[in-house]
Design an enzyme around this catalytic site. Structure first.
Site, PDB file in Angstrom:
ATOM      1  N   ASP A 173       0.963  -1.103   0.058  1.00  0.00           N
ATOM      2  CA  ASP A 173      -0.147  -0.126   0.058  1.00  0.00           C
ATOM      3  C   ASP A 173       0.814   1.231  -0.039  1.00  0.00           C
ATOM      4  O   ASP A 173       2.161   1.187  -0.148  1.00  0.00           O
ATOM      5  CB  ASP A 173      -0.925   0.013   1.180  1.00  0.00           C
ATOM      6  CG  ASP A 173      -2.370   0.617   0.855  1.00  0.00           C
ATOM      7  OD1 ASP A 173      -2.593   1.875   0.395  1.00  0.00           O
ATOM      8  OD2 ASP A 173      -3.259  -0.233   0.827  1.00  0.00           O
ATOM      9  N   HIS A 245      -3.054   2.975  -4.508  1.00  0.00           N
ATOM     10  CA  HIS A 245      -2.296   2.473  -3.170  1.00  0.00           C
ATOM     11  C   HIS A 245      -0.839   1.831  -3.593  1.00  0.00           C
ATOM     12  O   HIS A 245      -0.770   1.018  -3.163  1.00  0.00           O
ATOM     13  CB  HIS A 245      -3.464   1.388  -2.717  1.00  0.00           C
ATOM     14  CG  HIS A 245      -4.530   1.997  -2.130  1.00  0.00           C
ATOM     15  ND1 HIS A 245      -4.331   2.692  -1.025  1.00  0.00           N
ATOM     16  CD2 HIS A 245      -5.698   1.902  -2.476  1.00  0.00           C
ATOM     17  CE1 HIS A 245      -5.742   3.104  -0.509  1.00  0.00           C
ATOM     18  NE2 HIS A 245      -6.260   2.866  -1.560  1.00  0.00           N
ATOM     19  N   GLU A 309     -10.201   2.698  -5.131  1.00  0.00           N
ATOM     20  CA  GLU A 309      -9.538   3.812  -4.759  1.00  0.00           C
ATOM     21  C   GLU A 309      -8.367   4.467  -5.501  1.00  0.00           C
ATOM     22  O   GLU A 309      -7.370   4.795  -4.934  1.00  0.00           O
ATOM     23  CB  GLU A 309      -9.177   4.055  -3.031  1.00  0.00           C
ATOM     24  CG  GLU A 309     -10.301   3.939  -2.406  1.00  0.00           C
ATOM     25  CD  GLU A 309     -10.203   3.710  -0.933  1.00  0.00           C
ATOM     26  OE1 GLU A 309     -10.933   4.109  -0.140  1.00  0.00           O
ATOM     27  OE2 GLU A 309      -8.850   3.540  -0.595  1.00  0.00           O
TER      28      GLU A 309
HETATM   29  C1  ACM Z   1     -10.892  -0.412   0.673  1.00  0.00           C
HETATM   30  O1  ACM Z   1     -11.290  -0.216   1.979  1.00  0.00           O
HETATM   31  N1  ACM Z   1     -10.393   0.606  -0.019  1.00  0.00           N
HETATM   32  C2  ACM Z   1     -11.021  -1.635  -0.152  1.00  0.00           C
END
Ligand code: ACM
Ligand code: ZN
Length: 750
Positions: A173, A245, A309
């Protein structure tokens, strides 16, 4: 709880033959029939039939070692039975022993988990058990905070105890890359260490701890964990989250990004605008090389490739990305931007690569945007909508809605007693209440629901103790949703099994949350306009309460039936146990002219914030700082528009709206309130109308009342309209990107 386990130990030594028939197995078996009598397994002889595989023999013998005793009688016989389905098992207990049957390791292992929980005395019974869902998952984020392999193995042990079979390991991440990739050594050399970590909640804090945080797993360690999990019947699914991410990877290899950097690992939480650049062919080379090594370490059929995201702002201005969009002929339409289609291209291309190697992809529900890759499984996290849509499109689904299964959310109402958390409110009962087949799904569509998973994101979780607190006992609730047929679930039975379950956690050295032992309350308004409070305790312990806000003691009033609230008061209620320190229940009530009166909702609150709608607006209960708890009803679309029936002609001269302001969570003040009255419910006269400016960035957040006063008027019906700050003020960081809410705990009429 220590005492409780001591008690359990004493029971092991003394209870055989005592005739107690408690059966506190979680998840509860799907078929169990009880007979007369019981069998004491302590000291029994373990026998394993021919045809059993060596792993099954080993766990049977290991179980035998845990029940050794000198004067035991009888046998527990394990028998291979190829007619029994994978993961299913049968246990037959008679007075002189037990027979356990399964067709393979998983079934034997689950039978043993059941017997572990049945100790110390087995009631004579026949258990014929198998899971409802094939995919029973638990996720762990090791990127926000790193946890070593011993912690991870104990996490897997907890899964096994609850008959879960899939560990989703979130390995990369923005805040850390945790898996060694030999082709790209800088991923761990550079990408596994961030400079420092934010202190306090990232919405509010600007302070950092100045302490580097790092850690990663070598390939050898990864293989060791995968092997360990496999030996317990658990599949490990790795997640390499892409194309968003990815800041840790970008920091290590800046050429992977659109701007070329330089980048720096994040020391706070949220969503980074810097993501992989899919305009460059070299980015795909990187992804494929990483996935080659990942596939080498993880034999799982599924590889999770994230997809969540991923802001598109860099792609919108990146010449490489725009050239790729042009080359592919991607164009915006009414549903999606060209960049959304570019993301879909990335996921489809990654899927094709993995498919060619015999693997399949899972992605978060954002992968629906711009079109799903043909074989993708969708993990629905932003509620259930993504999962429902994916099933409608004929794609497999894992339901993991944040509203039920984000274990980083608080489990207690009172935030002052909870460790710092990302937000949310997810009590045990809510985890338990989930039904994965949404009412809107056809039977055909429900076949695509592979199973259910809970996720633990670790922004605020730094220690194993905290980690276990967040998952226990909520994963016990999850396990019944994953394992039990819907008609086998029973929250009360589940709650009553928590003494034994928590006793077991205690004996295994696990830390767990104890909210389940606190007094529960149920507030209802009756047709006559009364407000009644029902109280309940786990274990049926006597409940003592006060109405003046003082701590109850055993000299306080003993609860013996619903309490009618007739005046302003602060109810506190508690039980008194030797084995666990409970926290008293506390509710503040305000009595007013609309108290207990029926409310008609002319507009609907947001579906996430209307648990107690509409009666919560007139039940007298005042809200607390946790805006996610059921005290609050929240609107974010239409203005608030409700009509209260005062049940009689009454003189009124003021209306007060109880609200909560929380600007980082988009909770704002009303921008206008109007009050109208009527004697017939048909024609209304406006008696007050006030407008309010937006709260400013420096106005304090918290509970706040808005009171409208007017000349005394006789009314039977009173209508309240309030304009929500649907559009956030221009100074707000999410202006134009999020909508504002108006939350109400009570409408007080005086
Ligand atoms: C997430 O909580 N972005 C999968
Ligand atoms: Zn780019």
């Amino acid at each position: 709880m220590k005492k409780l386990y001591l008690l359990l130990t004493i029971l092991v030594l003394s209870a055989c033959g005592a005739g107690s028939h408690k059966f506190n197995v979680v998840p509860y078996p799907n078929e169990v029939e009880f007979h007369n009598g019981e069998f004491c397994p302590i000291g029994a002889t373990i026998k394993c039939g021919p045809d059993m595989d060596s792993a099954s023999v080993k766990i049977a013998e290991d179980f035998g070692a845990t029940i050794s005793g000198s004067d035991g009688k009888g046998t527990i016989e394990f028998l291979h039975d190829s007619d029994i389905k994978d993961e299913a098992y049968v246990i037959e207990v008679k007075r002189n022993g037990a027979v356990v049957k399964a067709s393979g390791f998983k079934g034997f292992n689950y039978a043993i988990q059941t017997m572990r929980q049945m100790l110390p005395v087995f009631p004579c019974c026949t258990i014929n058990d198998s899971p409802r869902f094939a995919y029973r998952g638990l996720h762990l984020d090791v990127a926000r905070h790193f946890f070593d392999t011993d912690v991870v193995k104990r996490y897997i042990d907890i899964m096994v105890l609850h008959k879960m079979n899939t560990f989703h390991w979130h390995l990369t991440d923005d805040q850390g890359w945790r898996i060694e990739i030999k082709a790209y050594p800088r991923l761990t050399e550079v990408g596994s260490v961030r400079k420092q970590t934010i202190v306090g909640h990232y919405h509010k804090s600007k302070e950092y701890d100045g302490v580097p945080h790092g850690g990663y797993y070598t390939q050898e360690q990864i293989r060791d964990v995968v092997e360990y999990a496999a030996s317990k019947g658990v599949t490990v699914i790795p997640e390499i989250d892409l194309p968003g991410h990815m800041l840790a990877a970008l920091t290590a290899y800046p050429e992977l990004g659109c701007t070329g950097g330089p980048y720096e690992l994040w020391c706070t939480w949220g969503i980074s605008d810097d993501v992989l650049c899919p305009g460059k062919e070299s980015t795909f080379e990187f992804i494929e090389n990483v996935l080659d090594e990942v596939m080498d370490m993880f034999p799982s059929e599924y590889i999770h490739v994230g997809g969540d995201e991923c802001p598109k702002v860099r792609w919108e201005v990146c010449p490489h990305c725009q050239a790729r969009i042009k080359e592919l002929g991607l164009a915006a339409d009414a549903k999606h931007s060209a960049e959304h289609y570019l993301q879909s291209y990335v996921m489809t291309r990654v899927e094709k690569y993995l498919n060619a190697h015999g693997r399949r992809i899972i992605g978060w529900d954002e992968i629906l945007e711009g079109g799903l890759a043909p074989d993708a499984t969708v993990m629905s996290w932003r509620g259930e909508a993504g999962g429902i849509e994916a099933a409608r499109q004929g794609h497999n689904v894992i339901m993991s809605p944040n509203t039920y299964y984000y274990l980083d959310y608080c489990q207690g109402r009172d935030l002052e007693f909870e460790p710092l958390a990302i937000g949310g409110y997810l009590p045990l009962e809510k985890c338990y209440s989930y039904e994965p087949y949404a009412p809107s799904m056809t039977p055909e569509q429900t076949k695509y629901i592979l199973g259910v998973q809970a996720n633990l994101w670790t922004e605020y979780v730094k220690t194993e103790e905290h980690l276990q607190y967040m998952i226990l006992p909520r994963v016990a609730a999850l396990s019944e949703v994953q394992w039990c047929n819907a008609d086998r679930k029973d929250y009360r039975r589940f709650v009553e099994s928590m003494d034994e379950m928590c006793g077991l956690y205690e004996s295994l050295g696990y830390n767990y949350a104890k909210h389940v032992f606190n007094v529960r309350c149920n507030i209802q308004t009756t047709e006559e306009g009364k407000v009644l409070v029902g109280l309940e305790s786990q274990g049926g312990y006597p409940i003592y309460y006060t109405l003046d806000g003082t701590q109850p003691t055993q000299a306080s009033t003993l609860y013996d039936g619903p309490i009618e609230i007739t005046q302003d008061c602060v109810l506190m209620a508690d039980v008194f146990r030797d084995d666990v320190a409970t926290r008293p229940l506390k509710r503040e009530f305000n009595v007013h002219k609309a108290f207990g009166c029926p409310v008609e909702m002319n507009t609907q609150p947001h579906r996430r914030y209307r648990t107690n709608a509409p009666f919560g607006l007139t039940d007298g209960v005042r809200g607390i700082e946790n805006h996610n708890c059921e005290d609050w009803i929240g609107w974010n679309g239409d203005p608030v528009d409700v009509t209260i029936d005062l049940m009689d002609q009454k003189e009124c001269s003021s209306v007060t709206l109880g609200t909560i302001l929380n600007k980082p969570s988009y909770l704002f003040n009303p921008l206008a309130i109007t009050v109208s009255v009527s004697s017939d419910g048909e024609s209304f006269n406006e008696v007050s109308n006030v407008t309010y400016p937006y709260e400013g960035p420096n106005d304090p957040d918290g509970l706040k009342e808005y009171k409208l006063e007017f000349a005394p008027v006789q009314a039977r019906y009173i209508k309240i309209c309030a304009q929500t700050a649907r559009e956030l003020p221009s100074w707000h960081v999410k202006h134009g990107r999020r909508v504002g809410y108006l939350f109400l705990d009570e409408i007080l009429v005086k």
